[in-house]
Design a protein around this motif. Structure first.
Motif, PDB file in Angstrom:
ATOM      1  N   GLY A  11      14.478  -0.520 -97.873  1.00 32.63           N
ATOM      2  CA  GLY A  11      13.940   0.470 -96.953  1.00 32.63           C
ATOM      3  C   GLY A  11      13.980  -0.071 -95.538  1.00 32.63           C
ATOM      4  O   GLY A  11      13.588  -1.212 -95.293  1.00 32.63           O
ATOM      5  N   VAL A  12      14.470   0.734 -94.578  1.00 31.66           N
ATOM      6  CA  VAL A  12      14.658   0.276 -93.201  1.00 31.66           C
ATOM      7  C   VAL A  12      14.008   1.270 -92.255  1.00 31.66           C
ATOM      8  O   VAL A  12      14.200   2.495 -92.381  1.00 31.66           O
ATOM      9  CB  VAL A  12      16.147   0.134 -92.854  1.00 31.66           C
ATOM     10  CG1 VAL A  12      16.316  -0.321 -91.406  1.00 31.66           C
ATOM     11  CG2 VAL A  12      16.818  -0.859 -93.791  1.00 31.66           C
ATOM     12  N   CYS A  13      13.229   0.747 -91.297  1.00 27.69           N
ATOM     13  CA  CYS A  13      12.645   1.544 -90.220  1.00 27.69           C
ATOM     14  C   CYS A  13      12.973   0.872 -88.895  1.00 27.69           C
ATOM     15  O   CYS A  13      12.769  -0.336 -88.742  1.00 27.69           O
ATOM     16  CB  CYS A  13      11.136   1.662 -90.372  1.00 27.69           C
ATOM     17  SG  CYS A  13      10.618   2.607 -91.827  1.00 27.69           S
ATOM     18  N   ILE A  14      13.480   1.684 -87.915  1.00 30.93           N
ATOM     19  CA  ILE A  14      13.875   1.161 -86.614  1.00 30.93           C
ATOM     20  C   ILE A  14      12.963   1.770 -85.561  1.00 30.93           C
ATOM     21  O   ILE A  14      12.818   3.007 -85.498  1.00 30.93           O
ATOM     22  CB  ILE A  14      15.354   1.495 -86.311  1.00 30.93           C
ATOM     23  CG1 ILE A  14      16.248   0.980 -87.445  1.00 30.93           C
ATOM     24  CG2 ILE A  14      15.778   0.892 -84.981  1.00 30.93           C
ATOM     25  CD1 ILE A  14      17.699   1.412 -87.311  1.00 30.93           C
ATOM     26  N   GLY A  66      10.697   5.539 -97.287  1.00 26.63           N
ATOM     27  CA  GLY A  66       9.617   6.410 -97.732  1.00 26.63           C
ATOM     28  C   GLY A  66       9.287   6.217 -99.192  1.00 26.63           C
ATOM     29  O   GLY A  66       8.119   6.282 -99.596  1.00 26.63           O
ATOM     30  N   GLU A  67      10.333   5.979-100.034  1.00 21.87           N
ATOM     31  CA  GLU A  67      10.081   5.774-101.457  1.00 21.87           C
ATOM     32  C   GLU A  67       9.294   4.497-101.706  1.00 21.87           C
ATOM     33  O   GLU A  67       8.351   4.477-102.495  1.00 21.87           O
ATOM     34  CB  GLU A  67      11.410   5.717-102.203  1.00 21.87           C
ATOM     35  CG  GLU A  67      12.185   7.025-102.170  1.00 21.87           C
ATOM     36  CD  GLU A  67      13.551   6.885-102.822  1.00 21.87           C
ATOM     37  OE1 GLU A  67      13.865   5.748-103.257  1.00 21.87           O
ATOM     38  OE2 GLU A  67      14.296   7.873-102.900  1.00 21.87           O
ATOM     39  N   LEU A  68       9.696   3.396-101.037  1.00 17.42           N
ATOM     40  CA  LEU A  68       9.018   2.115-101.271  1.00 17.42           C
ATOM     41  C   LEU A  68       7.596   2.124-100.740  1.00 17.42           C
ATOM     42  O   LEU A  68       6.692   1.531-101.340  1.00 17.42           O
ATOM     43  CB  LEU A  68       9.808   0.977-100.629  1.00 17.42           C
ATOM     44  CG  LEU A  68      11.191   0.682-101.236  1.00 17.42           C
ATOM     45  CD1 LEU A  68      11.883  -0.432-100.462  1.00 17.42           C
ATOM     46  CD2 LEU A  68      11.060   0.294-102.703  1.00 17.42           C
ATOM     47  N   GLY A  74       7.250  14.219 -94.376  1.00 19.58           N
ATOM     48  CA  GLY A  74       6.857  14.687 -93.055  1.00 19.58           C
ATOM     49  C   GLY A  74       6.354  13.597 -92.134  1.00 19.58           C
ATOM     50  O   GLY A  74       6.367  13.746 -90.899  1.00 19.58           O
ATOM     51  N   LYS A  75       5.902  12.482 -92.698  1.00 20.36           N
ATOM     52  CA  LYS A  75       5.396  11.396 -91.858  1.00 20.36           C
ATOM     53  C   LYS A  75       6.519  10.653 -91.154  1.00 20.36           C
ATOM     54  O   LYS A  75       6.347  10.142 -90.045  1.00 20.36           O
ATOM     55  CB  LYS A  75       4.590  10.417 -92.711  1.00 20.36           C
ATOM     56  CG  LYS A  75       3.267  10.970 -93.209  1.00 20.36           C
ATOM     57  CD  LYS A  75       2.282  11.200 -92.068  1.00 20.36           C
ATOM     58  CE  LYS A  75       0.934  11.692 -92.579  1.00 20.36           C
ATOM     59  NZ  LYS A  75      -0.021  11.899 -91.451  1.00 20.36           N
ATOM     60  N   LEU A  76       7.674  10.541 -91.820  1.00 23.65           N
ATOM     61  CA  LEU A  76       8.807   9.847 -91.219  1.00 23.65           C
ATOM     62  C   LEU A  76       9.596  10.845 -90.379  1.00 23.65           C
ATOM     63  O   LEU A  76      10.476  11.565 -90.862  1.00 23.65           O
ATOM     64  CB  LEU A  76       9.694   9.233 -92.311  1.00 23.65           C
ATOM     65  CG  LEU A  76       9.094   8.069 -93.093  1.00 23.65           C
ATOM     66  CD1 LEU A  76      10.020   7.649 -94.218  1.00 23.65           C
ATOM     67  CD2 LEU A  76       8.812   6.893 -92.177  1.00 23.65           C
ATOM     68  N   SER A  93      12.357  -4.110 -92.521  1.00 25.39           N
ATOM     69  CA  SER A  93      13.032  -3.807 -93.782  1.00 25.39           C
ATOM     70  C   SER A  93      12.122  -4.196 -94.934  1.00 25.39           C
ATOM     71  O   SER A  93      11.342  -5.162 -94.843  1.00 25.39           O
ATOM     72  CB  SER A  93      14.354  -4.574 -93.873  1.00 25.39           C
ATOM     73  OG  SER A  93      14.132  -5.962 -93.802  1.00 25.39           O
ATOM     74  N   PHE A  94      12.210  -3.413 -96.016  1.00 24.15           N
ATOM     75  CA  PHE A  94      11.353  -3.609 -97.186  1.00 24.15           C
ATOM     76  C   PHE A  94      12.238  -3.672 -98.423  1.00 24.15           C
ATOM     77  O   PHE A  94      13.171  -2.868 -98.577  1.00 24.15           O
ATOM     78  CB  PHE A  94      10.338  -2.463 -97.311  1.00 24.15           C
ATOM     79  CG  PHE A  94       9.528  -2.225 -96.069  1.00 24.15           C
ATOM     80  CD1 PHE A  94       8.359  -2.907 -95.842  1.00 24.15           C
ATOM     81  CD2 PHE A  94       9.966  -1.311 -95.107  1.00 24.15           C
ATOM     82  CE1 PHE A  94       7.617  -2.688 -94.693  1.00 24.15           C
ATOM     83  CE2 PHE A  94       9.242  -1.097 -93.954  1.00 24.15           C
ATOM     84  CZ  PHE A  94       8.062  -1.787 -93.747  1.00 24.15           C
ATOM     85  N   SER A  95      11.953  -4.633 -99.300  1.00 25.18           N
ATOM     86  CA  SER A  95      12.726  -4.800-100.537  1.00 25.18           C
ATOM     87  C   SER A  95      11.780  -4.862-101.714  1.00 25.18           C
ATOM     88  O   SER A  95      10.708  -5.507-101.646  1.00 25.18           O
ATOM     89  CB  SER A  95      13.568  -6.080-100.498  1.00 25.18           C
ATOM     90  OG  SER A  95      14.472  -6.042 -99.412  1.00 25.18           O
ATOM     91  N   ASP A  96      12.163  -4.212-102.795  1.00 27.97           N
ATOM     92  CA  ASP A  96      11.394  -4.248-104.035  1.00 27.97           C
ATOM     93  C   ASP A  96      11.869  -5.447-104.856  1.00 27.97           C
ATOM     94  O   ASP A  96      13.002  -5.475-105.337  1.00 27.97           O
ATOM     95  CB  ASP A  96      11.603  -2.949-104.801  1.00 27.97           C
ATOM     96  CG  ASP A  96      10.699  -2.866-106.032  1.00 27.97           C
ATOM     97  OD1 ASP A  96       9.997  -3.862-106.318  1.00 27.97           O
ATOM     98  OD2 ASP A  96      10.702  -1.818-106.697  1.00 27.97           O
TER      99      ASP A  96
END
Length: 753
Positions: free
Chosen positions: A238-241, A256-258, A264-266, A334-337
């Motif tokens: 998951g990536v947010c910039i 959003g999934e992780l 609607g929040k993103l 970035s987020f990793s499971d």
């Protein structure tokens, strides 16, 4: 006349030629009238006439010269006028040429002054165009451009800074840059030096090119944005910039999934604080990281270092997060499971623990098996040593009986049979010796006693021993020795060289065998060359294995193929490098490197006869008394029979008590003592010799050893224990020649006393 004006000043050289000619004609007319009207007579008149004629000639010559000068001047003026016309035409042509140039053109002289320009020069700056006149200095031109209202300066840039930067670039010989104008127009300025130091400036409108490049760049950026978007959507992370204001400018669906965030929040422009507030209570941070740590990192004014942390989501996911600052002060998270990976790691850890437990159990089993194998190997070594020793006793007796029978045999047939029986016993002796050696080397129980060894004498002995075998095959056995003392174990070194030379003689059918010594730095290289069949490259490693023989035609009497195996192991134990070089059909060379001893031994007398040559009955030992102490009856009887054939009086005994009883019965001391190494009731032969010597003095003594198979000879005593006086050691199976040699030396000593 000199050609200058008359002294009366009637003719002025500055007058035109016509005026001067007119004056001269008047002067001539006046003179002529004066001659005609004068009252001085004809002589004076004639003289004046002559002067007048001469003056006229000079005037005429001067007139011609002046005419020529006037012609030259007129021609020069004509050429000058033509040159002026050509110059003016060239100037008009140059002006027309630069006027046709599509770019703005200007030429500055080496003195930095504007020489000429075309009408397009400064076209993009109408407010200063009328000031672009010849004579304008370059610095003034830059000043005018910097302050033009049509020049679009970048943010924070002043006209003074622009002019200073422009003058700095003017120092280069070639300058090309783009100047941005108002209304989103662009002018490319090219500046070049001329050979005479002047400056040429070209101004080109590149607005269309710049707009095309921008459209292309925008298109590429749009394509890249689509690719980036597609890439982000296909990432498992998951990536947010976020931009420099911590506002969301890019993300993918996986984020959003992780984080379990609603769609609607993103949205574009959402603040990091709002998003973080939404999910911070649903996660538990690991380690020293807290929610405040992350919030402080985002608000950090200085450059942000990379941040990594872990968090456990309430839905069971274990997430690893990484935050990295971008050059524009924005940042990426970035987020990793890693739930599956951590579960796999835990499974691997548990498997490793189980495996370690099994390894420990297996190690204990292997240690038990190793101990059992070591015990079995030790038992095997003890068995081989005991068996070899038990076999050496009757073998020695058999050799002695055969030797005695051979000495007494009368007919040739009996001697031939006994000689073959002796050869068979010798073959058995070699086989037993090889088995005993390989057993000791494999078990690691081979005792190494390094000392000084006279190499030349050892090689001479070996060559003497093998000379009869070489002569029987028609081979030339040659020794090129070196009178050097080396540092090694005499027994094992002799065994190594004996096997190498013996193999060379055994497998060479014709030609010669050469034993040589070479210096190799601090070592001595002993080489054994032969002209045998050679060894193929694929067989050169196999020949050092047990029971591998180089020739399939060799009989069992010639050995079991243990010779080179013993050589290889013995060289390894002694740390003597062993090398092999062989070419099939051309022969073989084995080489052993032995360190040279730092101290020399005293010179030893040369040996002229091998101790392995069969001994014959000799009457020189008549009435010699020998105390023989040996627990094996067969060997004791064989030794007694053999020595009695030589005229020796033998006192047989089995231990110290029976030996002392023999001495007490005869009441005299023996001439020599021969004792076995091990006697009855665990008695030691060396200790028995010491007891007898304490009672009867320094008697010559010989110890019959069963520890090896090499015949030591009287010149190489080997003591199993430390003794005050030397003891000669003979190894079993006994050599008849060595025994006879010891007795003969002892007999000679007794006779000298």
């Amino acid at each position: 006349m000199s050609g200058s004006a008359p002294s009366d000043g009637l003719i002025d050289p500055r007058d035109p030629l016509e005026r001067q000619n007119e004056k001269l004609r008047k002067i001539t007319d006046a003179l002529m009238r004066r001659v005609e009207q004068g009252s001085d007579g004809l002589g004076a008149a004639f003289a004046q006439f002559q002067r007048a004629a001469l003056l006229e000639e000079e005037v005429t010559a001067r007139t011609r010269e002046l005419g020529r000068a006037l012609d030259l001047l007129n021609a020069s003026n004509a050429r000058l006028a033509e040159a002026n016309r050509e110059t003016e035409a060239a100037r008009r042509n140059l002006t027309n040429a630069i006027e046709t140039v599509q770019e703005g053109f200007a030429l500055f002289s080496a003195e930095e002054e504007l020489v000429l320009s075309n009408s397009r020069f400064g076209l993009h700056m109408p407010d200063i165009r009328d000031k672009m006149q010849p004579g304008l200095r370059f610095s003034d031109y830059v000043e005018l451009v910097s302050r033009s209202q049509f020049l679009a300066l970048s943010e924070g840039e002043t006209p003074e800074k622009w002019a200073a930067r422009r003058m700095e670039r003017h120092q280069d010989r070639h300058v090309i840059f783009n100047a941005r104008m108002v209304w989103n127009r662009w002018v490319q300025v090219s500046e070049h030096r001329t050979p005479d130091g002047g400056t040429v400036i070209l101004q080109t409108d590149v607005t269309d090119i710049m707009r095309l490049e921008r459209r292309e760049r925008d298109r590429m950026l749009d394509t890249q944005a689509k690719l980036i978007r597609a890439t982000l959507d296909h990432l498992d992370q998951g990536v947010c910039i976020f931009d420099d204001q911590a506002r969301l400018v890019g993300w993918n669906q996986r984020a959003g999934e992780l984080l379990s965030l609603p769609v609607g929040k993103l949205r574009m422009g959402a603040s990091f604080a709002a998003l973080f507030e939404r999910f911070r209570d649903e996660v538990r941070f690991a380690g020293d990281t807290t929610a405040e740590t992350i919030a402080d990192w985002v608000r950090m004014a200085a450059s942000r270092p990379a941040l990594s942390f872990e968090m456990q989501h309430h839905n069971g996911r274990l997430l690893t997060a990484s935050a990295q600052e971008m050059p524009d002060r924005g940042f990426v998270m970035s987020f990793s499971d890693v739930s599956a990976e951590r579960a796999a790691v835990q499974a691997v850890y548990e498997a490793n623990e189980r495996l370690e437990q099994r390894v420990i159990e297996r190690t204990l089993e292997l240690e038990d098996a190793l101990s059992e194998a070591e015990r079995a190997n030790a038992s095997k070594s003890r068995f081989v040593a005991a068996a070899s020793h038990d076999l050496l006793q009757p073998l020695s007796a058999a050799k002695l009986y055969v030797g005695s029978a051979l000495a007494e045999a009368g007919d040739a047939k009996t001697q031939s049979v006994l000689s073959r029986a002796g050869n068979a016993l010798n073959a058995v002796e070699h086989i037993l010796g090889a088995l005993l050696d390989i057993s000791k080397l494999d078990s690691g129980q081979a005792g190494v006693h390094l000392g000084q060894v006279h190499l030349r004498r050892m090689l001479a002995q070996l060559c003497d021993e093998l000379a009869p075998q070489a002569e029987a095959k028609g081979l030339q056995l040659r020794l090129v020795g070196c009178d050097v003392v080396v540092q090694s174990d005499a027994t094992y070194l002799r065994r190594i060289l004996q096997n190498l030379i013996g193999n060379a003689v055994r497998y060479t059918q014709r030609g010669k065998v050469l034993v040589g010594v070479r210096r190799q730095g601090a070592n001595l290289r002993v080489e054994v060359h032969d002209t045998g069949p050679g060894i193929p490259a694929d067989q050169q490693e196999l020949i050092f294995k047990e029971f591998h023989r180089g020739s399939g035609t060799s009989s069992a009497a010639e050995g079991l193929g243990l010779g080179l195996a013993i050589v290889d192991r013995a060289c390894a134990v002694l740390n003597h490098p062993l090398t092999l070089h062989s070419e099939p059909g051309r022969g073989t060379c084995f080489a052993v490197e032995v360190p040279v001893s730092a101290r020399r031994l005293p010179d030893l007398p040369a040996q002229t006869k091998s101790i392995e040559q069969p001994a014959s009955a000799d009457t020189q030992l008549e009435d010699m008394v020998v105390l023989l102490v040996e627990k094996d009856q067969a060997l004791r009887d064989a030794l007694s029979t053999t020595m009695e054939q030589w005229g020796v009086i033998v006192w047989p005994a089995t231990d110290l008590a029976s030996a002392q009883q023999q001495q007490a019965e005869f009441g005299i001391a023996p001439d020599a003592v021969i004792a076995g190494q091990t006697l009855r009731d665990g008695q030691n032969g060396a200790e028995l010799i010491q007891h007898i010597r304490q009672a009867h003095g320094a008697l010559p003594a010989c110890l019959l050893s069963g520890r090896g198979t090499d015949a030591g000879g009287p010149d190489q005593p080997q003591l199993p224990t430390e003794t005050a006086l030397p003891i000669t050691v003979l190894h079993k199976p006994l050599s008849i020649t060595a025994l006879h040699h010891f007795l003969l030396q002892t007999y000679q000593q007794v006779q000298r006393r």
